[in-house]
Design a protein around this motif. Structure first.
Motif, short mmCIF file in Angstrom:
data_model
loop_
_atom_site.label_atom_id
_atom_site.label_comp_id
_atom_site.label_asym_id
_atom_site.label_seq_id
_atom_site.Cartn_x
_atom_site.Cartn_y
_atom_site.Cartn_z
N ALA A 161 24.97 73.42 52.32
CA ALA A 161 23.71 72.72 52.03
C ALA A 161 23.59 72.41 50.54
CB ALA A 161 22.52 73.56 52.49
N ARG A 162 24.02 73.33 49.71
CA ARG A 162 23.91 73.13 48.26
C ARG A 162 24.73 71.94 47.79
NH1 ARG A 162 26.99 74.23 44.10
NH2 ARG A 162 28.49 75.49 45.29
N VAL A 163 25.94 71.77 48.33
CA VAL A 163 26.82 70.72 47.82
C VAL A 163 26.60 69.38 48.51
CG1 VAL A 163 28.56 72.42 47.17
CG2 VAL A 163 28.77 71.24 49.38
N LEU A 164 25.70 69.34 49.51
CA LEU A 164 25.36 68.08 50.16
C LEU A 164 24.15 67.44 49.49
CD1 LEU A 164 25.64 68.82 54.00
CD2 LEU A 164 27.09 67.28 52.67
N ARG A 165 24.09 66.13 49.53
CA ARG A 165 22.90 65.42 49.08
C ARG A 165 21.81 65.55 50.15
NH1 ARG A 165 22.13 61.30 52.32
NH2 ARG A 165 23.88 60.16 53.26
N PRO A 166 20.54 65.34 49.82
CA PRO A 166 19.49 65.36 50.84
C PRO A 166 19.79 64.34 51.94
CG PRO A 166 18.52 65.40 48.65
CD PRO A 166 20.00 65.17 48.46
N GLY A 167 19.64 64.78 53.19
CA GLY A 167 19.94 63.92 54.32
C GLY A 167 21.40 63.92 54.72
N GLY A 168 22.23 64.67 53.99
CA GLY A 168 23.65 64.74 54.30
C GLY A 168 23.91 65.41 55.64
N ARG A 169 25.00 65.03 56.27
CA ARG A 169 25.35 65.55 57.60
C ARG A 169 26.40 66.65 57.48
NH1 ARG A 169 25.96 62.06 63.13
NH2 ARG A 169 23.77 61.79 62.54
N TRP A 170 26.25 67.68 58.32
CA TRP A 170 27.18 68.81 58.40
C TRP A 170 27.54 68.98 59.87
CZ3 TRP A 170 30.80 72.02 57.55
CH2 TRP A 170 30.79 73.39 57.81
N VAL A 171 28.81 68.75 60.20
CA VAL A 171 29.28 68.82 61.58
C VAL A 171 30.43 69.82 61.61
CG1 VAL A 171 30.14 67.54 63.56
CG2 VAL A 171 28.67 66.39 61.88
N PHE A 172 30.33 70.84 62.46
CA PHE A 172 31.39 71.84 62.50
C PHE A 172 31.64 72.31 63.92
CE2 PHE A 172 27.44 74.13 61.86
CZ PHE A 172 27.56 75.30 62.59
N ALA A 173 32.91 72.52 64.23
CA ALA A 173 33.35 73.03 65.51
C ALA A 173 33.83 74.46 65.35
CB ALA A 173 34.47 72.15 66.09
N THR A 174 33.43 75.31 66.28
CA THR A 174 33.88 76.69 66.32
C THR A 174 34.18 77.06 67.78
OG1 THR A 174 31.72 77.70 66.74
CG2 THR A 174 32.32 77.29 64.43
N SER A 175 34.79 78.21 67.97
CA SER A 175 34.85 78.76 69.32
C SER A 175 33.43 78.92 69.85
CB SER A 175 35.53 80.13 69.31
OG SER A 175 36.87 80.03 68.89
N HIS A 176 33.23 78.56 71.09
CA HIS A 176 31.90 78.69 71.68
C HIS A 176 31.50 80.17 71.72
CE1 HIS A 176 28.53 78.29 74.42
NE2 HIS A 176 28.64 76.96 74.32
N TYR A 223 28.51 71.65 66.36
CA TYR A 223 27.13 71.58 65.86
C TYR A 223 27.00 70.37 64.95
CZ TYR A 223 27.25 76.55 67.22
OH TYR A 223 27.40 77.74 67.90
N VAL A 224 26.07 69.50 65.26
CA VAL A 224 25.82 68.29 64.46
C VAL A 224 24.47 68.47 63.78
CG1 VAL A 224 25.66 65.78 64.48
CG2 VAL A 224 27.11 66.95 66.17
N CYS A 225 24.49 68.54 62.44
CA CYS A 225 23.29 68.90 61.68
C CYS A 225 23.06 67.92 60.53
CB CYS A 225 23.44 70.30 61.08
SG CYS A 225 24.17 71.52 62.18
N GLU A 226 21.83 67.83 60.10
CA GLU A 226 21.48 67.05 58.92
C GLU A 226 20.62 67.90 58.00
OE1 GLU A 226 19.73 63.36 60.08
OE2 GLU A 226 21.65 62.47 60.66
N LEU A 227 20.81 67.72 56.70
CA LEU A 227 20.06 68.47 55.71
C LEU A 227 18.67 67.87 55.58
CD1 LEU A 227 20.35 70.83 53.70
CD2 LEU A 227 21.06 69.15 51.99
N SER A 228 17.67 68.72 55.72
CA SER A 228 16.28 68.26 55.68
C SER A 228 15.92 67.73 54.29
CB SER A 228 15.35 69.41 56.04
OG SER A 228 15.66 69.91 57.32
#
Length: 272
Positions: free
Chosen positions: A160-175, A267-272
């Motif tokens: 979150a710190r290294v993303l700009r506001p509104g930036g997207r964070w998408v990550f795959a892990t073992s379920h 998980y598909v996420c966006e920074l608030s």
């Protein structure tokens, strides 16, 4: 960077505490030593400039979970050989890729030489990102780092710190659901042997009792709380189904298990 070492064979498996230092040291050692064998076994599936979200072979080309990447500054977390970053670079993104393992980054350099697609590479620990605030528009990982760090909530805050506001964070892990089941692709892997709520790390030990591989479990609720606590908004949770005709076995992932319960969570996420 150090060259890959011969991988030791674990002599014991335990469920025991493993802090950030022990986890980072063990997993750096493991992936440095395993990098050659890993790519010899899985390199044809992963490709040299390709992007799959996991063993079910959900490909970004079809899923479009990252959106339009043209011109975006992109961070690949736990990049391995950085094949996903090279795929993105070929589509106009401006990626930077990092991994804790020198052995994996050696394969990333080799991939750049083979494809002619250079991507800046950094050796770093995902709990301590060496990038300035707001440096990236997008961050992602396909099975990198998240399950291997002791403090994944800190990893989320760092992303979150290294993303700009509104930036997207998408990550795959073992379920998270796969945690109670043994790592076996056959019938044995369909029998629950421990509690889903047991978060004690899985640790492989060498002959001296030193951890040489560590993996950490978080429940689905844990993961969502980490994301919300870091300022992210979850906009989608993708649980890839096992596709018809896909017969490749990868560790505990198999057509047998894949037909019954999910092995991967994206998980598909966006920074608030």
């Amino acid at each position: 960077m150090a060259e890959a070492a011969d991988r030791d064979t674990p002599v014991d498996v335990a469920r025991q505490p493993a802090d950030s230092v022990a986890s980072a040291r063990a997993n750096r050692r493991w992936w440095d030593a395993d990098a050659d064998d890993y790519h010899a076994e899985h390199g044809d599936f992963l490709g040299v400039a390709d992007f799959t979200w996991g063993p079910e072979n959900l490909r970004e080309e079809d899923a479009h979970l990252l959106g339009d990447v043209q011109g975006l500054r992109v961070l690949e977390v736990g990049c391995g050989a950085a094949m996903c970053s090279r795929w993105l670079a070929a589509r106009g993104a401006r990626p930077v890729a990092f991994d804790i393992s020198a052995g994996m980054l050696r394969h990333a350099r080799s991939g750049a030489e083979r494809t002619g697609i250079p991507v800046p590479l950094v050796q770093a620990d995902a709990e301590h990102l060496p990038f300035a605030d707001g440096s990236f528009d997008l961050a992602f990982t396909s099975f990198g780092a998240v399950s291997f760090v002791a403090d994944s909530a800190r990893l989320m805050r760092e992303v979150a710190r290294v993303l700009r506001p509104g930036g997207r964070w998408v990550f795959a892990t073992s379920h998270p659901m796969r945690w109670p089941f043994p790592d076996d692709p056959g019938q044995v892997g369909l029998l629950v042997t421990m509690s889903y709520f047991d978060r004690t790390p899985y640790v492989e030990l060498d002959e001296s009792g030193t951890p040489m591989y560590v993996e950490h479990h978080r429940t689905l609720g844990d993961r969502i709380r980490e994301l919300v606590g870091a300022g992210f908004r979850l906009i989608d949770l993708v649980e890839p189904e096992w596709p018809a005709g896909h017969n490749r076995i990868w560790g505990q992932w198999s057509p047998l298990r894949g037909a019954l319960f999910p092995g991967t969570a994206v998980y598909v996420c966006e920074l608030s």
